[in-house]
Every structure is written in C-alpha cells, then in structure tokens.
Design a protein around this motif. Structure first.
Motif, short mmCIF file in Angstrom:
data_model
loop_
_atom_site.label_atom_id
_atom_site.label_comp_id
_atom_site.label_asym_id
_atom_site.label_seq_id
_atom_site.Cartn_x
_atom_site.Cartn_y
_atom_site.Cartn_z
N HIS A 167 5.64 6.06 8.20
CA HIS A 167 4.62 5.40 7.39
C HIS A 167 5.01 3.94 7.22
O HIS A 167 6.11 3.64 6.78
CB HIS A 167 4.53 6.08 6.03
CG HIS A 167 3.67 5.35 5.06
ND1 HIS A 167 2.29 5.35 5.14
CD2 HIS A 167 3.98 4.57 4.00
CE1 HIS A 167 1.80 4.62 4.15
NE2 HIS A 167 2.80 4.13 3.45
N VAL A 168 4.14 3.03 7.58
CA VAL A 168 4.37 1.60 7.42
C VAL A 168 3.60 1.16 6.19
O VAL A 168 2.39 1.38 6.09
CB VAL A 168 3.91 0.81 8.66
CG1 VAL A 168 4.11 -0.68 8.46
CG2 VAL A 168 4.66 1.29 9.89
N ARG A 169 4.30 0.55 5.24
CA ARG A 169 3.69 0.15 3.97
C ARG A 169 2.92 -1.16 4.15
O ARG A 169 3.25 -2.17 3.56
CB ARG A 169 4.76 0.05 2.90
CG ARG A 169 5.39 1.37 2.57
CD ARG A 169 6.49 1.21 1.54
NE ARG A 169 6.06 0.56 0.34
CZ ARG A 169 5.65 1.17 -0.77
NH1 ARG A 169 5.63 2.48 -0.81
NH2 ARG A 169 5.29 0.49 -1.82
N ARG A 170 1.88 -1.10 4.94
CA ARG A 170 1.08 -2.27 5.27
C ARG A 170 0.50 -2.95 4.03
O ARG A 170 0.48 -4.17 3.93
CB ARG A 170 -0.05 -1.85 6.21
CG ARG A 170 -0.97 -2.96 6.59
CD ARG A 170 -2.08 -2.41 7.51
NE ARG A 170 -3.14 -3.38 7.65
CZ ARG A 170 -4.22 -3.41 6.90
NH1 ARG A 170 -4.41 -2.53 5.95
NH2 ARG A 170 -5.15 -4.32 7.09
N GLY A 171 0.03 -2.18 3.08
CA GLY A 171 -0.62 -2.73 1.90
C GLY A 171 0.25 -3.69 1.12
O GLY A 171 -0.23 -4.66 0.55
#
Length: 181
Positions: A167-171
């Motif tokens: 999971h990439v914490r883009r936000g």
C-alpha cells in the motif's frame, strides 16, 4: 435536553484515513464483544474534516449503529478539546472517555476493563484485537463483488502460496508541503 444513556454500550470515535479507521474499529469491536457491550460508531470527526478524509468503513461488512452526534460544539469538544487536555495532562482517561495519547505504547489500563467507554485515538496495536482475528477478517471483507476485469487478478492472488499486498500512502504526499519527503 435529554441525558444520553451510555450504559451497555461502547462508542468509538472514528477519524483519519482507512488504515486508522480499521485499527479504531478493530479495537472497539474486540472490546465490545469481549465485554458484551453494544458498539456505536461516532463518525462526527468527518463533519470537521470533510475535505481532508472520507469515512470508509461503510465499504465493509460493518453493521454497528452510528452514534447520532450532530451538535458542532460538542463535536469540537470531543475531537479537539478533550484530546488536547489529555495530552497536556498526560492522562489516558477522563470520565468515560479513554484516549490513546501515546500511539507507540499500548494502553494496558483498558485491556482488563469491562465498563462502557467512549474511545478516542488511533489504537494502532494488534494487542487490542488479536483474540478477535476471525471475526475481524470476516468483517473487513468487501461488501461488493470483484469487477469482471479484476477477477483474473483475484484468482492469481488466491492461488499464490504467500500473497502480499503493498500500500502506497499517496494521499499523504498530495499536499505541497510533503511533496519532497
């Protein structure tokens, strides 16, 4: 004004993004089941932060009642003032409110308790819900069918010996001040 009766129920204040919401719910669900209490979800934080985050737990098999908190002054007291007081005074509980003021440390005081509480914080430790693992796996399954185009990927994941997820914490990095982190 009618006094709210909190006997026999536990309330969890949900806040933040999806990961935070899942930890908060898991801790409270485990506590409620273990102590035979009815669980209510307070999602009023999103009234104050509607542009920042979305309430996402409704995407899962969660059937709890939503706590009907709509008074903006009370919402600000619960989500802003009480947690600040708890951090300043370094206290983990105040009346029936229980705070997770140190996210790196498990609040052992609640692990053995069985009274109704209103939980505020992130509760990011599996120690809060380890004994409800099966229940939570079922709860956090999606309520929607996998779209046709994703079915092949779903089968590949199910067949994998050790499937993983990244999971990439883009936000967190959409904000200009965090762009170079």
């Amino acid at each position: 004004m009618k006094k709210m009766d909190h006997r026999g129920r536990v309330v969890i204040s949900i806040s933040g993004g999806l990961g935070n919401q899942m930890f908060q719910y898991a801790m409270a669900k485990n506590y409620a089941v273990k102590n035979n209490l009815e669980l209510y979800i307070d999602k009023s934080w999103y009234i104050l932060n509607s542009k920042q985050r979305l309430f996402m737990l409704d995407k899962f098999n969660i059937k709890e009642n939503i706590f009907p908190l709509k008074n903006i002054i009370i919402i600000k007291i619960i989500h802003i003032l009480l947690p600040k007081i708890a951090r300043i005074l370094n206290i983990t509980s105040f009346f029936n409110f229980v705070f997770d003021i140190n996210v790196c440390k498990v609040n052992k005081a609640i692990l053995g308790k069985s009274k109704p509480y209103w939980f505020i914080g992130y509760w990011q430790s599996e120690k809060y819900f380890l004994n409800s693992k099966k229940l939570l796996i079922n709860t956090f399954s999606s309520t929607k069918q996998v779209p046709k185009e994703g079915f092949k990927e779903k089968l590949a994941i199910e067949k994998a010996i050790n499937p993983i997820c990244i999971h990439v914490r883009r936000g967190d990095y959409l904000n200009a001040k965090n762009i170079n982190i």
